[in-house]
Design a protein around this motif. Structure first.
Motif, short mmCIF file in Angstrom:
data_model
loop_
_atom_site.label_atom_id
_atom_site.label_comp_id
_atom_site.label_asym_id
_atom_site.label_seq_id
_atom_site.Cartn_x
_atom_site.Cartn_y
_atom_site.Cartn_z
N THR A 67 -76.45 22.21 -1.19
CA THR A 67 -77.38 21.88 -2.26
C THR A 67 -76.63 21.91 -3.59
N SER A 68 -77.35 21.88 -4.69
CA SER A 68 -76.67 21.80 -5.98
C SER A 68 -77.52 22.37 -7.09
N TYR A 69 -76.89 22.58 -8.22
CA TYR A 69 -77.58 22.95 -9.45
C TYR A 69 -76.94 22.13 -10.57
N THR A 70 -77.66 21.93 -11.64
CA THR A 70 -77.15 21.12 -12.74
C THR A 70 -76.95 21.96 -13.98
N VAL A 71 -75.77 21.88 -14.54
CA VAL A 71 -75.47 22.56 -15.80
C VAL A 71 -75.68 21.55 -16.93
N ASN A 72 -76.54 21.91 -17.86
CA ASN A 72 -76.93 20.98 -18.91
C ASN A 72 -76.11 21.08 -20.18
N SER A 73 -75.67 22.28 -20.52
CA SER A 73 -74.94 22.48 -21.78
C SER A 73 -73.62 23.18 -21.50
N ALA A 74 -72.56 22.68 -22.12
CA ALA A 74 -71.24 23.28 -21.91
C ALA A 74 -71.17 24.65 -22.58
N ASP A 75 -70.46 25.55 -21.93
CA ASP A 75 -70.15 26.87 -22.49
C ASP A 75 -71.39 27.63 -22.94
N THR A 76 -72.45 27.51 -22.17
CA THR A 76 -73.72 28.17 -22.48
C THR A 76 -74.26 28.81 -21.20
N TRP A 77 -74.69 30.06 -21.30
CA TRP A 77 -75.25 30.71 -20.11
C TRP A 77 -76.59 30.05 -19.75
N GLU A 78 -76.71 29.63 -18.49
CA GLU A 78 -77.95 29.03 -17.98
C GLU A 78 -78.36 29.76 -16.70
N TYR A 79 -79.67 29.97 -16.55
CA TYR A 79 -80.20 30.65 -15.37
C TYR A 79 -80.66 29.62 -14.35
N LYS A 80 -80.24 29.75 -13.12
CA LYS A 80 -80.56 28.78 -12.07
C LYS A 80 -81.23 29.48 -10.89
N THR A 81 -82.18 28.80 -10.29
CA THR A 81 -82.79 29.31 -9.06
C THR A 81 -82.85 28.16 -8.04
N ILE A 82 -82.56 28.48 -6.81
CA ILE A 82 -82.59 27.48 -5.73
C ILE A 82 -83.27 28.12 -4.52
N THR A 83 -84.31 27.49 -4.03
CA THR A 83 -84.97 27.97 -2.81
C THR A 83 -84.55 27.09 -1.63
N ILE A 84 -84.18 27.74 -0.55
CA ILE A 84 -83.65 27.05 0.63
C ILE A 84 -84.52 27.38 1.82
N PRO A 85 -84.95 26.37 2.57
CA PRO A 85 -85.79 26.66 3.75
C PRO A 85 -85.02 27.48 4.78
N GLY A 86 -85.71 28.30 5.52
CA GLY A 86 -85.06 29.10 6.55
C GLY A 86 -84.38 28.23 7.59
N ALA A 87 -83.26 28.70 8.10
CA ALA A 87 -82.53 27.95 9.13
C ALA A 87 -83.13 28.29 10.49
N THR A 88 -83.74 27.32 11.12
CA THR A 88 -84.38 27.57 12.42
C THR A 88 -83.43 27.35 13.58
N ALA A 89 -82.20 26.96 13.29
CA ALA A 89 -81.19 26.77 14.34
C ALA A 89 -79.87 27.35 13.84
N GLY A 90 -78.84 27.23 14.66
CA GLY A 90 -77.55 27.79 14.31
C GLY A 90 -77.39 29.19 14.86
#
Lengths: 370, 57
Positions: free
Chosen positions: A159-182
């Motif tokens: 997956t990915s996250y996007t950084v909008n501003s250079a040299d600036t602290w940004e808070y990111k959250t990513i929710t990922i569905p549970g892996a039902t296999a593997g």
């Protein structure tokens, strides 16, 4: 002040989403919810804040965090720094030292291997797998899309996250569905890898946001290749991986607690002062070989697999001293380790101590990392 | 770079250890154990045609 005595608090409709000051406490978001150790980058036993160079081998740097370069000629340094967003005191910083335009094949990453015991409740690999949420603070000189992977080593979500501003602290959250296999470890081996991509080659692009069987981590289309920019930087802190679909506030743990969590995987003995003692009692076994026994401060994940050492390591027997030329594992379990200290000058049937000769540089590190 | 180290263990058997010189100039030692990931990496390094420094005894 008034006192409330009750057996249950439910919301107005009778459910379990009651909030307290806007926060909804659940079984998974109270203490112990963060599966990442040293997510706030406070602990750096190995380098104590000094910069180190990432090689093509996996290198552990800040406690529990490691880096790797799979092909590609771009190179970078890693360092614990004090630049951090409000509420944090440290971050992990990557600085590109050798520029490389994005190649066809390359994978650069900073990652943490989470022990199976610490994710076994997620139910990964079953129909009841729980979603997980990853949250973190990031600051980089290169804006745009950055990739992130969650992997078992054979089942991967890119997956990915996007950084909008250079040299600036940004808070990111990513929710990922549970892996039902593997296949997901649930004991003291690797359970789950959380990998932040520093750069991937053009042939490493995969479809984003879906689980797939794979043994390597990949990138999302359009991702930044950080090594393409000489001197580019990327920093991260406040990393949290928790069960559920909600990013809760970072779980700050006391320093001593966090250090003990780290020492399950790596513990270092430093003198603290010139001529300081490392190992109090050791026994000369034969000419040139001293055996030392070390009680470990925390029961480790497993018997140590390697030992780091360096600096002015010396032996002393009350009248004479000499250099220790190497340190190796004689026997080990998860609580005690026996070390071979190879020397010149030491002899059998004598007691020794192992110490720093001068300059407070000597150390011995015991490694039981994943 | 690597070098080999042979030591008689506490149980009297000969142990082979590998000493790796790290980029920071310090060292990491690990046993010649097929399950050890550092040792696996060392074997791969040998397969690539590299030669360790002279062994210590």
């Amino acid at each position: 002040m008034s006192t409330l005595a009750t057996n249950a608090i439910t919301d107005a409709s009778g459910g379990n989403t009651t909030t307290i000051n806007g926060y909804t406490p659940t079984m998974s978001n109270m203490a112990g919810r963060n599966r990442i150790i040293n997510g706030d980058m406070r602990i750096d036993q190995r380098n104590a804040g000094a910069s180190y160079s990432q090689s093509t081998s996996t290198i552990y740097g800040l406690d529990r965090w490691s880096g790797d370069i799979d092909t590609g000629t771009g190179r970078w340094d890693v360092q614990q720094v004090s630049d951090a967003p409000v509420g944090f005191s440290n971050s992990l910083k990557v600085t590109i030292t050798t520029q490389e335009s994005q190649p066809t094949s390359a994978r650069h990453q900073i990652f943490q291997s989470i022990e199976g015991y610490n994710i076994s409740d997620l139910g990964f690999g079953t129909a009841n797998a729980s979603p997980i949420t990853v949250s973190f603070w990031v600051k980089t000189s290169v804006t745009g899309i950055h990739s992130l992977n969650v992997s078992s080593g054979n089942y991967v979500y890119t997956t990915s996250y996007t950084v909008n501003s250079a040299d600036t602290w940004e808070y990111k959250t990513i929710t990922i569905p549970g892996a039902t296999a593997g296949s997901w470890g649930n004991t003291n081996g690797v359970g789950l890898f959380l990998e932040f991509t520093i750069g991937g080659g053009t042939a490493e692009v995969v479809t984003a946001n879906t689980w797939r069987a794979d043994t390597t981590t990949k990138i999302v289309s359009g991702s930044v290749y950080l090594p393409a920019t000489s001197g580019a930087t990327w920093q991260i802190t406040g990393v949290q991986l928790e069960a559920g679909s909600v990013a809760t506030p970072f779980e700050h743990r006391q320093y001593g607690t966090e250090l003990q969590l780290c020492q399950r995987y790596y513990t270092i003995f430093r003198c603290g002062t010139a001529y300081g003692r490392l190992l109090s009692v050791a026994v000369g076994n034969s000419s040139g070989l001293i055996r030392a026994t070390v009680q470990l401060p925390v029961r480790m994940r497993a018997a140590a697999s390697s030992v780091d050492y360096g600096g002015a390591l010396y032996w002393y027997n009350g009248t004479a001293s000499g250099a220790v030329s190497s340190v190796s594992i004689d026997v080990a379990n998860d609580t005690v380790i026996g070390l071979n200290c190879s020397t010149t000058g030491a002899s059998g049937n004598q007691y020794y101590m192992i110490n720093d000769y001068a300059g407070n540089t000597a150390y011995i590190g015991i490694n039981a990392e994943l | 770079m690597y070098r080999e180290l042979r030591i008689i263990g506490f149980d009297g058997s000969e142990q082979l250890h590998i000493i790796r010189t790290n980029l920071n100039g310090n060292y990491t030692s690990f046993p010649a154990d097929p399950d050890n990931t550092d040792y696996q990496e060392y074997l791969k390094w040998l397969d690539e045609g590299n030669t360790p420094e002279a062994a210590d005894e």
